[in-house]
Design an enzyme around this catalytic site. Structure first.
Site, PDB file in Angstrom:
ATOM      1  N   ASN A 134       0.884  -1.163   0.000  1.00 38.10           N
ATOM      2  CA  ASN A 134       0.000   0.000   0.000  1.00 38.10           C
ATOM      3  C   ASN A 134       0.922   1.213   0.000  1.00 38.10           C
ATOM      4  O   ASN A 134       1.420   1.616   1.054  1.00 38.10           O
ATOM      5  CB  ASN A 134      -0.908   0.012   1.233  1.00 38.10           C
ATOM      6  CG  ASN A 134      -1.873   1.194   1.201  1.00 38.10           C
ATOM      7  OD1 ASN A 134      -1.714   2.112   0.404  1.00 38.10           O
ATOM      8  ND2 ASN A 134      -2.868   1.166   2.066  1.00 38.10           N
TER       9      ASN A 134
ATOM     10  N   HIS B 252      -5.189  -0.690  -1.674  1.00 38.78           N
ATOM     11  CA  HIS B 252      -5.609   0.522  -0.964  1.00 38.78           C
ATOM     12  C   HIS B 252      -6.838   0.202  -0.141  1.00 38.78           C
ATOM     13  O   HIS B 252      -7.685  -0.590  -0.573  1.00 38.78           O
ATOM     14  CB  HIS B 252      -5.935   1.649  -1.946  1.00 38.78           C
ATOM     15  CG  HIS B 252      -4.771   2.031  -2.790  1.00 38.78           C
ATOM     16  ND1 HIS B 252      -3.768   2.839  -2.335  1.00 38.78           N
ATOM     17  CD2 HIS B 252      -4.428   1.655  -4.040  1.00 38.78           C
ATOM     18  CE1 HIS B 252      -2.856   2.968  -3.273  1.00 38.78           C
ATOM     19  NE2 HIS B 252      -3.222   2.248  -4.329  1.00 38.78           N
TER      20      HIS B 252
HETATM   21  C1  DQA Z   1      -4.506   5.014   0.466  1.00 38.16           C
HETATM   22  C2  DQA Z   1      -5.043   5.979  -0.615  1.00 38.16           C
HETATM   23  C3  DQA Z   1      -4.037   7.095  -0.894  1.00 38.16           C
HETATM   24  O1  DQA Z   1      -4.561   7.986  -1.874  1.00 38.16           O
HETATM   25  C4  DQA Z   1      -3.740   7.884   0.364  1.00 38.16           C
HETATM   26  O2  DQA Z   1      -2.736   8.847   0.120  1.00 38.16           O
HETATM   27  C5  DQA Z   1      -3.386   7.024   1.519  1.00 38.16           C
HETATM   28  C6  DQA Z   1      -4.116   5.770   1.728  1.00 38.16           C
HETATM   29  C7  DQA Z   1      -5.531   3.936   0.850  1.00 38.16           C
HETATM   30  O3  DQA Z   1      -5.129   2.912   1.417  1.00 38.16           O
HETATM   31  O4  DQA Z   1      -6.739   4.110   0.620  1.00 38.16           O
HETATM   32  O5  DQA Z   1      -2.570   7.395   2.371  1.00 38.16           O
HETATM   33  O6  DQA Z   1      -3.360   4.341  -0.052  1.00 38.16           O
END
Ligand code: DQA
Length: 145
Positions: free
Chosen positions: A74, A100
């Protein structure tokens, strides 16, 4: 026993306190525990890590070539900015999955482009901590197929 690594990018150490309306109440420690339980059932050894530092994440990705049979990442905000992470992922010959918690394609315009996903086998997003569990299931299938 096959070994996998799960890498978590910047600010994911704040899960549980951070933007709960987007990411929910679950902490990174709880996600680690759920992931470890899933791996145990599949007979996989798991190394779970988090870093706010791009260089350290690149070192983790590079270490996977020698040390692990598969990688789940992630990349958090680096997803949308980091050609360096993309290059590291492209250089890795092992199965790799991007995940994500949130559905990045239903959020702000700047989150709808994932640079890093061009370097992985597949992408799972939008299922909260289940994105981790689904990715473990998928990587296990790829490793053993
Ligand atoms: C994320 C989505 C990203 O856009 C964001 O910057 C995150 C978390 C997610 O797990 O949904 O920090 O990676």
């Amino acid at each position: 026993m096959k070994k996998i690594i799960i890498i978590n990018g910047p600010n994911l150490n704040l899960l549980g306190n951070r933007e709960k309306n987007v990411y929910g109440e679950i902490s990174i420690e709880d996600i680690e525990k759920q992931s470890k339980d899933k791996c145990k059932k599949l007979n996989l050894e798991l190394f779970f890590c988090q870093s706010n530092n791009e260089g350290e994440i690149i070192n983790y990705i590079q270490s996977a070539e020698e040390k692990y049979d598969g990688l789940i990442i992630n990349p958090a905000a680096f997803t949308h900015t980091s050609v360096a992470l993309l290059d590291a992922l492209r250089a890795l010959s092992k199965p790799k999955i991007e995940i994500h918690l949130s559905n990045i394609y239903s959020r702000e315009e700047y989150r709808r482009k994932s640079i890093t996903s061009e370097g992985v086998n597949g992408l799972i997003c939008g299922f909260g901590y289940w994105s981790y569990i689904l990715a473990i299931e998928a990587i296990n299938n790829i490793i053993n197929s």
